[in-house]
Design a protein around this motif. Structure first.
Motif, short mmCIF file in Angstrom:
data_model
loop_
_atom_site.label_atom_id
_atom_site.label_comp_id
_atom_site.label_asym_id
_atom_site.label_seq_id
_atom_site.Cartn_x
_atom_site.Cartn_y
_atom_site.Cartn_z
N ILE A 121 43.67 40.94 30.81
CA ILE A 121 44.47 40.92 32.04
C ILE A 121 44.53 42.31 32.65
O ILE A 121 44.39 42.49 33.87
CB ILE A 121 45.88 40.38 31.76
N GLY A 122 44.73 43.32 31.81
CA GLY A 122 44.78 44.69 32.32
C GLY A 122 43.48 45.09 33.00
O GLY A 122 43.50 45.67 34.09
N ARG A 123 42.37 44.76 32.39
CA ARG A 123 41.06 45.11 32.97
C ARG A 123 40.82 44.29 34.24
O ARG A 123 40.20 44.78 35.20
CB ARG A 123 39.97 44.84 31.94
N MET A 124 41.28 43.05 34.25
CA MET A 124 41.09 42.20 35.42
C MET A 124 41.88 42.73 36.61
O MET A 124 41.39 42.73 37.74
CB MET A 124 41.53 40.77 35.09
N MET A 125 43.09 43.20 36.36
CA MET A 125 43.89 43.77 37.45
C MET A 125 43.25 45.04 37.99
O MET A 125 43.28 45.31 39.19
CB MET A 125 45.32 44.04 36.97
N ASP A 126 42.67 45.84 37.09
CA ASP A 126 41.98 47.06 37.53
C ASP A 126 40.78 46.71 38.43
O ASP A 126 40.44 47.47 39.34
CB ASP A 126 41.50 47.86 36.33
N ALA A 127 40.16 45.57 38.13
CA ALA A 127 38.99 45.15 38.91
C ALA A 127 39.38 44.52 40.24
O ALA A 127 38.52 44.34 41.11
CB ALA A 127 38.15 44.16 38.11
N THR A 150 52.32 43.45 44.99
CA THR A 150 51.25 44.45 44.96
C THR A 150 51.52 45.52 43.91
O THR A 150 50.71 46.44 43.73
CB THR A 150 51.10 45.12 46.33
N ASP A 151 52.63 45.43 43.22
CA ASP A 151 53.01 46.43 42.23
C ASP A 151 52.29 46.15 40.91
O ASP A 151 52.83 45.52 40.00
CB ASP A 151 54.53 46.42 42.03
N HIS A 152 51.06 46.66 40.78
CA HIS A 152 50.28 46.44 39.57
C HIS A 152 50.86 47.19 38.38
O HIS A 152 50.69 46.76 37.22
CB HIS A 152 48.83 46.87 39.80
N GLY A 153 51.56 48.29 38.63
CA GLY A 153 52.16 49.04 37.53
C GLY A 153 53.22 48.21 36.82
O GLY A 153 53.27 48.18 35.58
N VAL A 159 52.90 42.64 31.13
CA VAL A 159 51.83 42.16 30.26
C VAL A 159 51.96 42.75 28.86
O VAL A 159 51.82 42.06 27.85
CB VAL A 159 50.45 42.49 30.87
N GLN A 160 52.25 44.03 28.79
CA GLN A 160 52.35 44.69 27.49
C GLN A 160 53.50 44.14 26.65
O GLN A 160 53.45 44.16 25.42
CB GLN A 160 52.53 46.21 27.68
N ILE A 280 35.00 41.49 26.90
CA ILE A 280 35.93 41.60 28.03
C ILE A 280 35.21 41.95 29.31
O ILE A 280 35.48 41.38 30.38
CB ILE A 280 37.04 42.62 27.71
N ASP A 281 34.28 42.91 29.25
CA ASP A 281 33.57 43.32 30.47
C ASP A 281 32.81 42.15 31.08
O ASP A 281 32.82 41.97 32.30
CB ASP A 281 32.60 44.46 30.15
N HIS A 282 32.16 41.35 30.24
CA HIS A 282 31.42 40.20 30.73
C HIS A 282 32.37 39.18 31.35
O HIS A 282 32.09 38.61 32.42
CB HIS A 282 30.64 39.55 29.59
N ALA A 283 33.52 38.93 30.71
CA ALA A 283 34.48 37.97 31.24
C ALA A 283 35.02 38.42 32.59
O ALA A 283 35.13 37.62 33.53
CB ALA A 283 35.62 37.77 30.24
N VAL A 284 35.37 39.70 32.71
CA VAL A 284 35.90 40.24 33.97
C VAL A 284 34.87 40.11 35.08
O VAL A 284 35.18 39.68 36.19
CB VAL A 284 36.33 41.71 33.79
N GLU A 285 33.64 40.47 34.79
CA GLU A 285 32.58 40.42 35.80
C GLU A 285 32.32 38.98 36.25
O GLU A 285 32.15 38.71 37.45
CB GLU A 285 31.30 41.04 35.25
N THR A 286 32.30 38.05 35.29
CA THR A 286 32.03 36.64 35.63
C THR A 286 33.11 36.08 36.53
O THR A 286 32.81 35.43 37.55
CB THR A 286 31.93 35.80 34.35
N ILE A 287 34.35 36.31 36.19
CA ILE A 287 35.45 35.75 36.98
C ILE A 287 35.58 36.46 38.32
O ILE A 287 35.82 35.83 39.35
CB ILE A 287 36.77 35.83 36.19
#
Length: 337
Positions: A121-127, A150-153, A159-160, A280-287
């Motif tokens: 989820i963290g990586r997805m939000m960054d993307a 819009t407050d991703h922080g 999430v944590q 994770i990188d593959h999942a983020v890119e695919t979605i």
């Protein structure tokens, strides 16, 4: 281009009080005429009213009405979006529905299914930095943890902190998570909405597939992420001896396995994609590639946007008019001969 707007447009109804003022003013004029007629003698009336100016009396009333109208506009708070700290983003509305049931503590994926889901989820939000994010945790019931923002922080903080303790009802009910996801969007445009559902697929309710079809009819895309392994793993439970969750009926240790079939079907029904969370990188890119099919738009969060305010102009105008009305004499200005 940003346009002028009123923050509190409903206060325009206060302007209807002008009608009451006009009626009172008309009554006063009528009363003055009636009193004048009762006096009777025209010469006496003219002598008594030689310094009175009907025009000035009307003019002062008009000034009072304008001051009142300026006050109403000031209360409505005229403003214009913009400024150096204004936020304008181009993206979609994206809700993460995260399974926080006990089975997500299984460690067939290190350090655990839940911790790996948090990383995703963290990586997805960054993307997706320009998208508004909403968070829903579910187990036996679904709860909104954070509405669209819009407050991703703040979203990263929620999430944590995600854990099975966040949802008191045990089990896994994906249908409730889908319903709550739809509610989180409200009546917003269907073209800009998507859900990412993250679960091990151990659903305890058969309604999820029917709900997914309803979501598809409303234009909502659901991408699903399966987490775990088909081989399965024991569920940690520190409250029992041996540290593993036990089936109370059989007395055997429970093994939780990834159920991909339902997650795949939900994604298919809504034109989303299913990804098993291994890389994770593959999942983020695919979605992210699949989400790129959704039209983007400029979104502004008014809670974070700066404005230029103009209420002070109307407050100043109101005060000036009131001062003028007070300083203006009621009668005719006497000129020294």
């Amino acid at each position: 281009m940003s346009e002028l707007q009123f923050q509190y447009p409903y206060f325009v109804w206060a302007a209807t009080a002008l009608v009451i003022l006009l009626l009172l003013f008309a009554y006063v004029l009528k009363w003055k005429k009636r009193v004048t007629k009762r006096i009777g003698q025209p010469q006496l009336v003219r002598a008594m009213m030689r310094h009175y100016s009907p025009r000035r009396f009307v003019f002062k009333f008009i000034i009072l009405c304008l001051a009142f109208l300026a006050g109403v506009i000031a209360v409505m708070n005229l403003r214009k979006p913009g400024g150096n700290d204004g936020i304008q983003r181009e993206g979609i509305d994206l809700v993460f529905a995260l399974d926080v049931s006990k089975s997500m503590l299984a460690q067939d994926i290190q350090p655990s299914r839940l911790e790996r889901a948090k990383q995703f989820i963290g990586r997805m939000m960054d993307a997706m930095p320009d998208s508004r994010i909403g968070l829903i945790w579910f187990a036996g019931k679904a709860y909104v943890q954070m509405p669209l923002s819009t407050d991703h922080g703040a979203a990263q903080m929620f999430v944590q902190e995600a854990s099975p303790d966040a949802v008191p009802m045990k089990g896994t009910v994906i249908s409730d998570a889908l319903k709550e996801s739809l509610n989180a969007f409200g009546e917003r445009d269907t073209k800009y909405r998507a859900v990412i559902l993250i679960s091990d697929g151990e659903d305890h309710d058969e309604e999820a597939l029917d709900i997914s079809k309803e979501l598809a009819s409303r234009g909502l895309m659901v991408n699903t992420v399966g987490i775990g392994s088909p081989m399965g793993s024991f569920i940690p439970d520190d409250s029992v001896s041996g540290g593993r969750k036990i089936d109370v009926e059989t007395g055997m240790e429970i093994i939780s396995r990834l159920n991909e079939q339902e997650l795949q079907q939900i994604a298919k029904n809504t034109k989303g994609v299913y990804v098993r969370l291994e890389n994770i990188d593959h999942a983020v890119e695919t979605i992210r590639d699949n989400l790129s099919q959704i039209a983007t738009r400029v979104t502004g969060d008014t809670k974070l946007m700066s404005f230029t305010y103009y209420f002070w102009i109307f407050v100043g105008l109101m005060l000036v008019l009131l001062i003028v009305e007070q300083l203006l004499p009621d009668g005719k200005i006497r000129r020294s001969s």
